[in-house]
Every structure is written in C-alpha cells, then in structure tokens.
Design an enzyme around this catalytic site. Structure first.
Site, mmCIF file in Angstrom:
data_model
loop_
_atom_site.group_PDB
_atom_site.id
_atom_site.type_symbol
_atom_site.label_atom_id
_atom_site.label_comp_id
_atom_site.label_asym_id
_atom_site.label_seq_id
_atom_site.Cartn_x
_atom_site.Cartn_y
_atom_site.Cartn_z
ATOM 1 N N SER A 251 0.860 -1.186 0.000
ATOM 2 C CA SER A 251 0.000 0.000 0.000
ATOM 3 C C SER A 251 0.891 1.230 0.000
ATOM 4 O O SER A 251 2.059 1.179 0.407
ATOM 5 C CB SER A 251 -0.889 0.010 1.241
ATOM 6 O OG SER A 251 -1.550 1.266 1.383
ATOM 7 N N TYR B 227 -2.348 -0.757 10.333
ATOM 8 C CA TYR B 227 -2.424 -1.062 8.895
ATOM 9 C C TYR B 227 -1.117 -0.683 8.190
ATOM 10 O O TYR B 227 -0.561 -1.460 7.407
ATOM 11 C CB TYR B 227 -3.599 -0.294 8.281
ATOM 12 C CG TYR B 227 -3.803 -0.570 6.807
ATOM 13 C CD1 TYR B 227 -4.452 -1.721 6.378
ATOM 14 C CD2 TYR B 227 -3.326 0.326 5.848
ATOM 15 C CE1 TYR B 227 -4.641 -1.962 5.019
ATOM 16 C CE2 TYR B 227 -3.506 0.097 4.494
ATOM 17 C CZ TYR B 227 -4.163 -1.055 4.094
ATOM 18 O OH TYR B 227 -4.339 -1.306 2.750
#
Length: 594
Positions: free
Chosen positions: A464, A477
């Site tokens: 990501s 995350y």
C-alpha cells in the site's frame, strides 16, 4: 507414464537408421517431437511423458545423434532436404495416412520450419509448434531487409543477433569444434547446463553427447551459409504455427521473429520467461500449450483431410495473453475488489486461475466469471490466509490437482483505522494475521514449491502507499503494509538466483470493498458504521477502479518490477518520501477529516 514403457522401432531412410520412440495410444492424433543441437531425443522425455496421457507421442534421434546412425561421409549428409526425407520416413511409419502435429526445439525447430513450408509435406502436417529455432529462409530475408534498408533500430538488431550467434561462427571452423566436444567441453556440458540454464540434474544429457555434438556441427556447415545467402522466396507456412519465444534465450533475439506474419498467415505467438532449454526447464508449460494447440487444430475432426486448411487456433485476447496463456495463477482475497479484478485479468490473458478467499460465495462467483472471461480452468478455494495449516493444505491440493503455481498474488487484506493507543492487542493480531502473516504463509509455502520445481515463477505482494506514507490514523495497517514491502524487497534479493521475481504493488485510494469492512478502533457500533459509510463515500468519489490496479499487477509480472506505486497519490507519496522525509512526517501529523 514411465518412459521405460516407450516402444522403439527403427526406420531406414537414405542409407541410415533412425531410432524412433513412441508413447501413448497410437489411435490418438500423433505429436512428433524433433530435438535440437547438441541434444538427442531424450531432451523431450519430460514433455513426452506429460503429453502421452492424451496423445500418440513420437520422438526420434535425428541422423547422427543418439542411437541413430550417421551418414557417410558427414559432409553434405545433414542438409535440410535430407532431414525432410528422414521426417517423412518417420511420419509414414508411425502415422500412415494421417497428418501429424510437429513440435521442434532449437535445430529441431529449424528443420521443422522446412517441413512446414515445402510443398512435398503438404497434407502430412496438421500443425507446427516452434521454439528457439528460426526459419532459415525468414532469417535470410530478415538480414537482407536490414542490410538493404538500414536504420539505427535495424542495425542494432543485426548487431545484437550477430553477437548472440557467436557459436555459429565457431562451429564453422574445421576440426576444432569436434575436438572440443570430444574433449573438455563434452565432459563439462552437463555442469554448464545446470549452472547457466538451471537444467535439472536428472540423467540428461545422455552419454552420447560428445558424439552427437561432433556430428551435429554439420547441421550448421551444410545449411547456414547457403540458406542465409539465398533464402527461398516461397517459404510460406502451409499449416497453423504456434511460436513460443523464451524471453531469456541467450542465442536468439525476440526481434528475429519480426514480420513473421508475412510468412505465417496462421500464427499464434506466446512468450515464456525462461532460457533456451525449455524442454527440460519448463516441460509443464510446454506440454500445456502444445496440448491446447493440438486440440484447437484437431477441431476439424480426426483424420479430416482439410485439417491443414483450418484457421489458426485463437489465443486468449486479453492483455499479455502471449505471456500468461496456460499458466497457473493463484490470487488470494479474490472474492471482490483488487483480488477479483486481478483474477479476471489473468483469466482474460488465458491463465488458469485459483481464486482464494474466506468468502465462499464471493470466490465461487469469481471463479465462474473467470471461466466465462477466458480462463481454460478456474477453481474457487475457501481459505483463511492467516491460518498456516489451511494454507499448507491448500498448497498441497493445488500442486496435486493443478500443478505448481507460476504466479502468486498475495492480495488478501483487511483495514484497521484508529490511534495507536486505542488499538488493542487483539486488533493488532487480527490485522497482522491477514495482512502480514497471510503474505508470509503464501510466500513461504508457494515460493518453496516454485524454488523446488526450479523453473522460476513470480510473487506479487499487495502492499500500500501506507507502507511509506505514515499516518496517525493507520498505525497498525501501515505497519503491516510496510512489513510486506520490506519482505518483498528481501525476497526479491534472495529468490533472484532461482529466477523467481518478486514485486510489491502499492495502490493508493482504490474503490474496493475494504472500506465497508474496515474497523475503527475506540468507537462504538454506531460511530463505526458512520465512519465506514463516510470512508466508502470518499473512496467512491476518488473512483479509482480496481481494474487499473490489476493491469499494473500484470505489468509488474511481465516486466519484473520491484515496487509499483499505482495511483497518482501513491506515486507522489513515494517520491515525497525519497526527496523530503520531513514533509512526509509533517503530513502524517494531519488528522483525517472523519
């Protein structure tokens, strides 16, 4: 099927005897495998074994190789005309009255181009699969075009292929090649193949190698200069042709096949990320492609005399179909979003797809859609990637039923937002189990299978932009994705020597379902639902489709890219992290407008 069950016969032609081996049911369509230099028919053993379950497979020692006898004298005994005589004698013996499907590698492909283009073989060949061996006539015209109408690109192509063809010049020298092959080169050749080509040490090449290589030098001396100087003007293929190009071939440039459609009106192109000796290093992929091509060419009906007039079999039409057709691709988190889009993109490229997700209903829909999109086969597997034992069982099942995975896409992930102080140990375990341990399990288990197979592969890990753009709202995350990014970099360094590529793909804000299932720490149920709806709306306003990420994933595999930021914000954040870390830290302090 055990190769010891092969049936042998001797075919006499032109004063020599050819040793011919057969496997499979002779009532089925016949596939004839023609070996190259300095090989014998045993180079095809792994491909033949796989094909024999469905076809009548024939492979023979070319004159002067293996157990076949050599012409006397050697000079002038290896011309393409005489090799064509040998081929027709073999075909008449093993498949009288019925056309055969020809597969050639290296010099087996060179001579098979002759079979596929001369008038006297019409009606005896149903299809031709070529790999790592050009038509000498097309090669001659290719050279003439580049010397008569030079351009910087064409001159570069000539020089590039000229450098790759160094061994051709060496083989034209008298006596020295024979001395080398019967001496140190012949003794060291198996070790050279294992080191340079990653050819498995499984009894190949055979003990006849020095003699085969010495005799085979006349293949070059009897044909190369004559055909390249005066290529035939009528060398048009009268059968469908499947061209398989290994992208890492040290001896042939891919550009050598430019303008091939001029000479082959019914052509299917495929590329394979491998080196020259693909019959030994990629027998699984070759047998799959050969079988598919034969099935398509046989569509006119067994024994149909007009089979050679059938159109070329259609290949998959999606992006990179020449690269992924027939390959086995496993995608986790495939029930929706990026995973689903990726599975369907590989399906449109002709890959066999294994779709994996915890959502049994969603992943079943993905597999069904993949079949409709063009995948030769697609399977749905319900697995939690964070469960190590379940992943081990999945890998065993896939290997047993489908084969070793060629491309692995570790995409499964979950979202978690909230401050670090509000994130519990259970929250950390949940996000790390899926986002990090799921990737670790996939890389370790399927990566080990790829490494043990010794035929390369590719692993894609979905990280990501959060991996390099810190945020006060995404500590768990971002940590999981940063770990995936670094894991990918480490694996890329380790697995490169095994020809296994590793890519980390870093999307930004993409319209997927992850926002609808993300958790927000330190909130009650009502607030959590509100935040999910707001985040989903923001992502939908960005409206970046997962199909674009899927396209980037396929490109990453094709070009073996290390880190791939996908969206503009992901690319911008990565650039900013490199040139101004202080600015990145300042942005991280900004509280999200939620």
């Amino acid at each position: 099927m055990d190769l010891r069950s092969a049936r042998e016969r001797w075919v006499r032609t032109g004063g020599i005897e050819l040793c011919v081996a057969e496997l499979g049911d002779s009532a089925q369509p016949t596939i004839v495998l023609v070996h190259g230099y300095p090989d014998s028919k045993e180079v095809w053993s792994e491909v033949a074994r796989r094909l024999a379950d469905h076809w009548h497979v024939v492979f023979y020692d070319v004159r002067g190789h293996g157990r076949s006898t050599a012409p006397e004298p050697l000079r002038g005994g290896f011309t393409l005309e005489k090799l064509t005589d040998d081929f027709l004698a073999v075909v008449d013996a093993v498949s009288p009255g019925r056309p055969v499907h020809v597969v050639g590698h290296d010099w087996g492909s060179v001579q098979s181009w002759e079979f596929a283009t001369v008038e006297r073989t019409k009606g005896r060949i149903a299809s031709f699969t070529s790999m790592s061996g050009p038509s000498l006539d097309h090669f001659g015209h290719w050279i003439q075009q580049r010397t008569s109408r030079p351009s910087p690109r064409r001159v570069g192509q000539l020089l590039g292929q000229g450098a790759k063809s160094w061994y051709v010049y060496a083989l034209h020298t008298p006596v020295l090649p024979e001395m080398a092959w019967r001496g140190p080169l012949g003794r060291q050749w198996p070790r050279i193949l294992r080191r340079m080509e990653k050819v498995p040490a499984d009894g190949y090449p055979t003990a006849s190698l020095p003699q085969d290589a010495a005799h085979g030098a006349w293949l070059y001396r009897d044909n190369i200069r004559t055909r390249l100087r005066r290529p035939r003007p009528d060398a048009h293929a009268h059968v469908p042709v499947q061209l398989i190009t290994p992208t890492g071939d040290a001896f042939l440039s891919p550009s050598l096949h430019d303008e091939l459609e001029t000479w082959v009106p019914r052509l299917v192109r495929r590329t394979l990320p491998a080196k020259h000796w693909v019959p030994r290093t990629r027998p699984d992929q070759l047998s799959s492609w050969i079988g598919e091509f034969v099935v398509a060419c046989e569509a006119g009906g067994p024994g149909d005399p007009e089979i050679t007039d059938a159109p070329a079999p259609a290949a998959a039409r999606g992006a990179h179909a020449d690269r992924f057709g027939g390959q086995l691709v496993l995608v986790t988190g495939a029930a929706s979003g990026i995973g689903r889009a990726t599975a369907l993109s590989f399906a449109r490229a002709g890959a066999r797809v294994v779709a994996v997700d915890r959502d049994a209903e969603g992943v079943a829909r993905t597999a069904e859609t993949a079949r409709l999109a063009g995948a030769p086969a697609a399977w749905a597997e319900t697995v939690d990637v964070g469960d190590e034992q379940a992943m081990e069982e999945l890998a065993e099942k896939v290997a047993a039923e489908c084969g070793v995975v060629d491309v692995l896409v570790n995409n499964a992930g979950i979202g978690l937002s909230g401050s670090f102080l509000d994130t519990t140990s259970e929250d950390w375990r949940n996000v790390l189990d899926v986002n990090l341990w799921g990737v670790i399990h996939g890389c370790r288990i399927f990566g080990r299978q790829m490494a043990d197979r010794g035929q390369g592969g590719h692993i894609v890990n979905i990280a990501s932009a959060a991996a390099y753009q810190p945020s006060r709202a995404l500590p768990a995350y971002s940590t999981s994705k940063a770990a995936v990014l670094m894991l990918s970099e480490c694996l890329r360094a380790e697995l490169a020597e095994r020809s296994i590529g590793v890519s980390a793909v870093c999307p930004g804000f993409v319209a997927t379902g992850i926002t609808g299932t993300a958790r927000f720490t330190g909130t009650d149920a009502a607030e959590q639902q509100r935040l999910r709806k707001r985040t989903t709306r923001l992502y939908s306003l960005r409206d970046y489709p997962p199909e674009k990420v899927a396209r980037a994933i396929l490109d990453a595999v094709v070009h073996n890219r290390a880190v791939v930021p996908v969206t503009p914000e992901a690319r911008g954040a990565r650039l900013l992290a490199r040139i101004s870390p202080r600015m990145v830290r300042a942005v991280a302090r900004v509280k999200p407008p939620l």
